[in-house]
Design an enzyme around this catalytic site. Structure first.
Site, mmCIF file in Angstrom:
data_model
loop_
_atom_site.group_PDB
_atom_site.id
_atom_site.type_symbol
_atom_site.label_atom_id
_atom_site.label_comp_id
_atom_site.label_asym_id
_atom_site.label_seq_id
_atom_site.Cartn_x
_atom_site.Cartn_y
_atom_site.Cartn_z
ATOM 1 N N PHE A 148 -19.641 31.212 -16.486
ATOM 2 C CA PHE A 148 -18.378 30.695 -16.977
ATOM 3 C C PHE A 148 -17.863 29.621 -16.134
ATOM 4 C CE2 PHE A 148 -18.491 35.228 -18.159
ATOM 5 C CZ PHE A 148 -18.002 35.257 -19.316
ATOM 6 N N SER A 192 -18.546 25.912 -26.276
ATOM 7 C CA SER A 192 -17.119 25.896 -26.818
ATOM 8 C C SER A 192 -17.227 25.283 -28.238
ATOM 9 C CB SER A 192 -16.084 24.827 -25.884
ATOM 10 O OG SER A 192 -14.908 24.532 -26.443
ATOM 11 N N TYR A 248 -13.579 17.211 -21.688
ATOM 12 C CA TYR A 248 -14.024 18.772 -21.517
ATOM 13 C C TYR A 248 -15.190 19.024 -22.554
ATOM 14 C CZ TYR A 248 -13.857 23.362 -22.910
ATOM 15 O OH TYR A 248 -13.813 24.903 -23.137
ATOM 16 N N LYS A 283 -19.230 19.899 -22.148
ATOM 17 C CA LYS A 283 -19.897 21.301 -22.535
ATOM 18 C C LYS A 283 -20.893 20.786 -23.310
ATOM 19 C CE LYS A 283 -17.472 24.633 -20.890
ATOM 20 N NZ LYS A 283 -17.980 25.533 -20.023
ATOM 21 N N PHE A 313 2.849 20.602 -30.852
ATOM 22 C CA PHE A 313 2.068 19.125 -30.590
ATOM 23 C C PHE A 313 1.670 18.707 -32.026
ATOM 24 C CE2 PHE A 313 0.625 20.625 -26.383
ATOM 25 C CZ PHE A 313 1.954 20.191 -25.618
HETATM 26 C C1 UD1 Z 1 -9.393 23.675 -26.171
HETATM 27 C C2 UD1 Z 1 -10.642 23.545 -26.973
HETATM 28 C C3 UD1 Z 1 -11.301 24.711 -26.736
HETATM 29 C C4 UD1 Z 1 -11.101 25.373 -25.404
HETATM 30 C C5 UD1 Z 1 -9.911 25.387 -24.971
HETATM 31 C C6 UD1 Z 1 -9.954 25.784 -23.539
HETATM 32 C C7 UD1 Z 1 -10.677 21.641 -28.207
HETATM 33 C C8 UD1 Z 1 -10.469 20.968 -29.645
HETATM 34 N N1 UD1 Z 1 -10.812 22.907 -28.074
HETATM 35 O O1 UD1 Z 1 -8.557 24.410 -27.182
HETATM 36 O O2 UD1 Z 1 -12.523 24.601 -27.146
HETATM 37 O O3 UD1 Z 1 -11.881 26.558 -25.507
HETATM 38 O O4 UD1 Z 1 -9.096 24.251 -25.022
HETATM 39 O O5 UD1 Z 1 -8.571 25.537 -22.886
HETATM 40 O O6 UD1 Z 1 -10.983 20.988 -27.426
HETATM 41 N N2 UD1 Z 1 -0.323 23.496 -28.903
HETATM 42 C C9 UD1 Z 1 0.840 23.371 -28.920
HETATM 43 N N3 UD1 Z 1 1.631 23.390 -27.912
HETATM 44 C C10 UD1 Z 1 1.378 23.827 -26.651
HETATM 45 C C11 UD1 Z 1 -0.182 24.088 -26.672
HETATM 46 C C12 UD1 Z 1 -0.835 23.914 -27.561
HETATM 47 O O7 UD1 Z 1 1.450 22.846 -30.294
HETATM 48 O O8 UD1 Z 1 2.130 23.955 -25.769
HETATM 49 C C13 UD1 Z 1 -1.220 23.428 -29.960
HETATM 50 C C14 UD1 Z 1 -2.268 22.629 -30.132
HETATM 51 O O9 UD1 Z 1 -2.103 21.200 -30.286
HETATM 52 C C15 UD1 Z 1 -3.528 23.179 -30.579
HETATM 53 C C16 UD1 Z 1 -3.165 24.687 -30.686
HETATM 54 O O10 UD1 Z 1 -1.779 24.711 -30.152
HETATM 55 O O11 UD1 Z 1 -3.306 22.831 -32.053
HETATM 56 C C17 UD1 Z 1 -4.238 25.235 -29.789
HETATM 57 O O12 UD1 Z 1 -4.184 24.406 -28.384
HETATM 58 P P1 UD1 Z 1 -4.619 25.210 -27.078
HETATM 59 O O13 UD1 Z 1 -4.358 26.489 -26.960
HETATM 60 O O14 UD1 Z 1 -4.526 24.287 -25.828
HETATM 61 O O15 UD1 Z 1 -6.221 25.204 -27.454
HETATM 62 P P2 UD1 Z 1 -7.269 24.276 -28.016
HETATM 63 O O16 UD1 Z 1 -6.773 22.735 -27.548
HETATM 64 O O17 UD1 Z 1 -7.555 24.175 -29.357
#
Ligand code: UD1
Length: 344
Positions: A82, A126, A150, A154, A219
């Site tokens: 991990f 991932s 990132y 991977k 976002f």
């Molecule tokens: C990303 C990776 C995923 C990885 C993870 C680990 C991509 C596409 N995905 O997930 O493979 O396992 O990181 O950290 O690269 N969001 C908001 N507000 C926030 C935070 C997030 O709106 O404050 C939204 C994001 O735009 C997204 C969703 O929530 O649509 C999930 O975001 P997040 O939890 O950061 O994960 P990913 O970016 O999908």
């Protein structure tokens, strides 16, 4: 005699849940972690919950002499890897750190495995590898279209592991492509506690609900999705942990195998906020902001292959994950620094 498994990054969010899952199912473990984004208290919790002891080494995954010492001291049946950096936005800011730790670290580990004749690896991959891949749900044959360092790190690791399997007969690698792991252990004692401001949605949302952070910024609300907000396949971390146990239980993986760990169900940011509110009775303050660089509109798994090959599938819901994440937050108001277990 039980098998001994090296778990790198074992004190992190997914690592700690997997350590517990392995101990609960008869494996012995040894952990290597640098605690750069985690706390050794997570491992104390694993020891208390499992009633088992294990050794944990502190160090960098790229430290070859340290890896050599660890592999000389223990006879590992397998490695679960991990140890890596995992914040998308940060990876855009400091890409070389990501390639150094994630890619060079994986090579250093592989070399140590080869030197000490350890042939089985479960690799933390991932869904971000799919990135901008069109359509969905995505199965393992979908093209790799990573959109940030990132995700590219991977993908590079998978390529390297594939080449290593081609060269080394007997090496077996299961690259588990997780979708979005969330939630916490049902006990409320293990959970997600990144150091500093969380970059992932559910940990941030939980802290915003607890008024430890300003309102959630959504976002982007102009994506081509059900309500304009990003859609992801959120999977309970205990299901991800059970996926690793399933991988270790197989002795029929020949060479390199990539496998999705997801649920097949997509949830938008606004839907996740509503589910969290329904599961906890809380109100989550939020505002709509601009898109985050490197994000994609939707990523949902076709989880059929893991079910077909291993009989593995997720058993918990997003609502379960919200409830468990909140229980962890309530029991650990200042994260792993607080003593939630034995009382004062
Ligand atoms: C990303 C990776 C995923 C990885 C993870 C680990 C991509 C596409 N995905 O997930 O493979 O396992 O990181 O950290 O690269 N969001 C908001 N507000 C926030 C935070 C997030 O709106 O404050 C939204 C994001 O735009 C997204 C969703 O929530 O649509 C999930 O975001 P997040 O939890 O950061 O994960 P990913 O970016 O999908």
């Amino acid at each position: 005699m039980s098998e001994v498994v090296l778990v790198t990054g074992g004190s992190g969010f997914i690592g700690s849940h997997t350590c517990l899952e392995l101990l609960d199912h008869g494996y012995d473990i040894v952990v290597l972690d640098d605690y750069s984004n985690s706390s050794p208290i997570a491992l104390d919790r694993v020891r208390e919950l499992s009633g088992r002891q294990f050794v944990a080494y502190t160090g960098d995954i790229r430290d070859q002499p340290l890896l050599n010492r660890i592999f000389e001291l223990h006879r590992f049946a397998a490695v679960v890897h991990f140890a890596a950096k995992k914040a998308v936005a940060e990876s855009v800011r400091i890409p070389l750190d990501y390639y150094s730790i994630n890619v060079t670290g994986t090579v250093a580990l592989l070399e140590a495995m080869m030197r000490h004749d350890v042939q089985r690896l479960v690799f933390s991959s991932s869904c971000s590898i799919y990135g901008d891949a069109p359509g969905g749900p995505l199965d393992e044959s979908a093209p790799a279209m990573p959109t940030n360092p990132y995700a590219r790190s991977k993908w590079m690791c998978e390529q390297i592991l594939m080449d290593a399997c081609y060269r080394h007969d007997g090496l077996s690698v299961a690259a588990l492509r997780y979708f979005n792991p969330i939630g916490a252990h049902a006990s409320g004692l293990l959970g997600e506690e990144p150091l500093g401001e969380p970059s992932n949605l559910l940990p941030y949302l939980t802290q915003a609900a607890a008024r430890r952070r300003p309102p959630v910024t959504v976002f982007g609300a102009d994506y081509d999705t059900v309500d304009g907000t990003g859609v992801r396949d959120y999977i309970h971390v205990e299901d991800v942990a059970s996926g690793h146990r399933a991988a270790l239980g197989r002795n029929d993986i020949q060479g390199f195998l990539r496998l999705n760990l997801g649920t097949g169900v997509g949830t938008s940011v606004l839907q996740l906020i509503r589910q969290f509110e329904a599961a906890t009775g809380l109100t989550v303050p939020f505002t709509i902001g601009p898109r985050r660089p490197g994000d994609v509109d939707a990523l949902v798994a076709d989880a059929g292959l893991a079910s077909e090959m291993w009989g593995w599938h997720s058993t918990r819901t997003v609502a379960d994950a919200c409830r468990d994440a909140w229980a962890f937050a309530l029991a650990n108001p200042a994260g792993y620094t607080d003593r939630a277990m034995a009382g004062p």
